[in-house]
Scaffold this active site. Structure first.
Site, short mmCIF file in Angstrom:
data_model
loop_
_atom_site.label_atom_id
_atom_site.label_comp_id
_atom_site.label_asym_id
_atom_site.label_seq_id
_atom_site.Cartn_x
_atom_site.Cartn_y
_atom_site.Cartn_z
CG ASN A 121 -7.01 46.17 40.21
OD1 ASN A 121 -6.86 46.48 39.04
ND2 ASN A 121 -6.01 46.11 41.07
CD1 TRP A 147 -4.10 37.64 33.77
CD2 TRP A 147 -6.25 37.44 34.37
NE1 TRP A 147 -4.45 36.32 33.66
CE2 TRP A 147 -5.76 36.16 34.02
CE3 TRP A 147 -7.58 37.56 34.76
CZ2 TRP A 147 -6.55 35.01 34.06
CZ3 TRP A 147 -8.37 36.42 34.80
CH2 TRP A 147 -7.85 35.18 34.46
CD GLU A 204 1.29 26.96 37.99
OE1 GLU A 204 0.44 27.57 38.65
OE2 GLU A 204 2.44 26.70 38.43
CE LYS A 248 3.46 34.76 43.10
NZ LYS A 248 4.10 33.45 42.91
CE LYS A 263 4.87 26.02 41.06
NZ LYS A 263 3.48 25.76 41.27
CD GLU A 288 3.27 23.22 43.85
OE1 GLU A 288 3.84 24.26 43.49
OE2 GLU A 288 2.03 23.12 43.96
#
Length: 590
Positions: free
Chosen positions: A103, A77, A481, A585, A478, A474
């Protein structure tokens, strides 16, 4: 964010690397690559800016020597450098002897690059990770031992890292960690290192989590460490936990798993709530105020938990966005509730690292072996199980349940609420799985009725009052996203103080209705201006899923239709709902 896998196996390593990378793809997916030793002693390095399927195709098309039993792999990423093949891992040194996956962030990479270039090194990428390859190359000229060369090279670095280094001439692999997660495991099929247990759960019964500063070599007899070996931990996740199991995407699967996850968690914690034992077993001092420290979905869950502490216990609660925690004033007798699904969220870890003596830190995480769990004074797992979809679903529900259970237990322990009242709340908790299940059934029937009408909307407003506000937050998160449309949440009473200007004919307004008496007037305000109101609430609502009376943690059932709405709209717009663009994530960089 990025994912690491390294292995020394009994059979060809490429099969293990590709399987593990597929399981790590949710962590980072701008690019992927492997470096594998071949039977003739060379190293094949294959990279792509597409998904793991493209890497599999490149492996199939490989015309060189047969793949051997040692290799490293990476899903990226992007943080430093654009998304391109040359910036994809693994990276190498000038000689081609070193293949490295990394990472983290090397904070002094620019200075190191300048010095290494001046001494004759040639760089092929713009990423910070490549400087480590050249440092190791220089150290190998001083000491021919890879382990010693890696140890010496790390002394020059500032920042964070989890890395794996493959040496071509010897086939040796050395891994190291500092402020970035990495674990190692010795199994019947070989030795592994990975950034996430889900990558290797298929082959692992026990593993070791590396501590900051550990440098470990993967050997045929297990692993050899610099210093004391980390403690063994049991792997409780299995590979089939992260399979699609007939679902078309992970988000659909994980939405459906919420009632069972809630039931499992409630069974674990219910016995310690009304007697205060769940809190007492943590061994923390009593607190007089709560500070919630989190990001994103975890912060929304933290608002639910903090509101419960204020309303039931009469204790003050504050909410800190972890990336903005610097300079916060902490009063004595404060409990810091640090929430992170992965337990590796860099902003949360940085804030915890700079805590003051005035506060105890309690971690709430889905990973009991995470860095956050180890750094906190105590931890509680939300026990949601593996969650592959980037947009959190069951982890949010389980964070709310675990946090609510713990805070009720704490309030009993300090005589802020009576045990009899707590037993009533336990009964309410035990009803939650059935309520969530019913919400799933109703939402799957009702949400498709409104999805088509909403697919052309440019933006959305979510609103609620009191205990409904964090759920509105929330729901908006969502939708942002998964659809890439703007979506904002507001306490309903705030609309008339500015945001009402956004409301016009057809503007979708999602209302989280927890039966707060003043909410009806706010719904009337947006209706009068032509809003398309989608009411999630009791019987008679657009989506009637909220039961009454609403429990102290608010209308948790309301989150399911909002998850299904976001997923349905995302799919209707043609997006990948498991891997929304630009997101990952586990956010392991600040």
């Amino acid at each position: 964010m990025c994912g690491i896998i390294a292995c020394r196996t009994e059979s060809p390593a490429i099969d293990y690397l590709l399987t593990a990378l597929g399981r790590l793809e949710y962590r980072g997916y701008d690019s992927a690559g492997v470096a594998v030793q071949t039977v003739d002693g060379t190293v094949a390095r294959l990279r792509t800016v597409d998904r793991i399927g493209a890497l599999r195709a490149a492996v199939t098309a490989w015309a060189g020597g047969h793949f051997g039993n040692v290799g490293v792999g990476h899903t990226r990423w992007a943080t430093h450098g654009s998304v391109s093949v040359v910036n994809a891992h693994p990276h190498t040194d000038c000689s081609g002897q070193i293949s490295l996956v990394h990472n983290g962030i090397i904070e002094n990479a620019d200075d190191l690059r300048t010095a290494l270039t001046a001494s004759g090194h040639e760089f092929h990428s713009s990423v910070d990770s490549e400087v480590i390859c050249h440092l190791i190359e220089d150290q190998l000229k001083i000491s021919a031992d890879l382990l010693e060369a890696v140890q010496a090279s790390l002394l020059a670095l500032d920042g964070s890292w989890a890395l794996a280094v493959l040496e071509e001439c010897s086939g040796r692999i050395v891994v190291a960690a500092r402020r970035s997660p990495l674990l190692v495991a010795h199994t019947p099929v070989g030795q592994f290192a990975a950034s996430d247990i889900t990558a290797i759960a298929e082959w692992v019964d026990e593993f070791r989590v590396l501590e900051d500063g550990d440098v470990v070599e993967l050997t045929d007899s297990g692993d050899s460490a610099d210093g004391a070996a980390p403690a063994l931990a049991r792997c409780v996740w299995r590979s089939n936990d992260s399979e699609l199991s007939g679902y078309v995407d992970y988000m659909a699967k994980e939405i459906d798993e919420q009632p069972a996850a809630a039931a499992r968690l409630i069974d674990e914690v219910a016995g310690g709530i009304a007697n205060g034992k769940l809190w007492a077993d943590l061994g923390l001092a009593p607190f007089e105020r709560l500070q919630v420290l989190a990001c994103g979905t975890s912060l929304n869950a933290g608002h639910v938990i903090g509101n419960l502490v204020r309303r039931l216990g009469g204790l003050p609660a504050s909410f800190i966005v972890a990336s903005e925690a610097a300079g916060e004033i902490v009063e004595p007798h404060t409990l810091c509730l640090a929430i992170s699904q992965s337990g590796e969220t860099a902003d949360v870890l940085a804030a915890v690292e700079h805590r003051t003596p005035a506060e105890s830190v309690l971690a709430l995480t889905n990973n009991s072996h995470s860095t956050l769990a180890r750094r906190a004074d105590a931890y509680l797992t939300c026990a949601a199980g593996p969650e592959i979809g980037v947009a959190a679903t069951k982890t949010f529900v389980c964070q709310v349940i675990a946090g609510a259970a713990l805070m009720i237990s704490a309030l009993v322990a300090v005589d802020r609420i009576a045990a009899a009242d707590a037993r009533t709340f336990v009964d309410d908790l035990r009803r939650l799985p059935d309520q969530l299940d019913a919400a799933c059934v109703i939402a799957k029937y009702e949400v498709p009725r409104v999805t088509e009408e909403l697919s052309s909307a440019a933006g959305f407003i979510f609103m609620g009052r009191g205990s409904g506000v964090p759920y509105a937050a929330e729901g908006a998160l969502k939708l942002k996203e998964l659809t890439y449309r703007w979506a904002e949440h507001y306490p309903a009473g705030e609309l008339k103080h500015g945001p009402l200007a956004l409301i016009g004919p057809g503007t979708p307004v999602v209302v989280v209705d927890n039966a707060e008496p003043r909410l009806a007037a706010n719904v009337a305000e947006v209706t009068a201006r032509g809003a398309l109101v989608i009411r999630i609430g009791p019987a008679g609502s657009t989506i009637p899923v909220v039961t009454h009376p609403v429990a102290p943690w608010g209308p948790l059932e309301s989150v399911i239709p909002m998850q299904i709405l976001a997923r349905s709209l995302g799919l209707a717009l043609g997006w990948d709902v498991d891997k929304p663009r630009n997101l990952a994530k586990s956010v392991t960089v600040e």
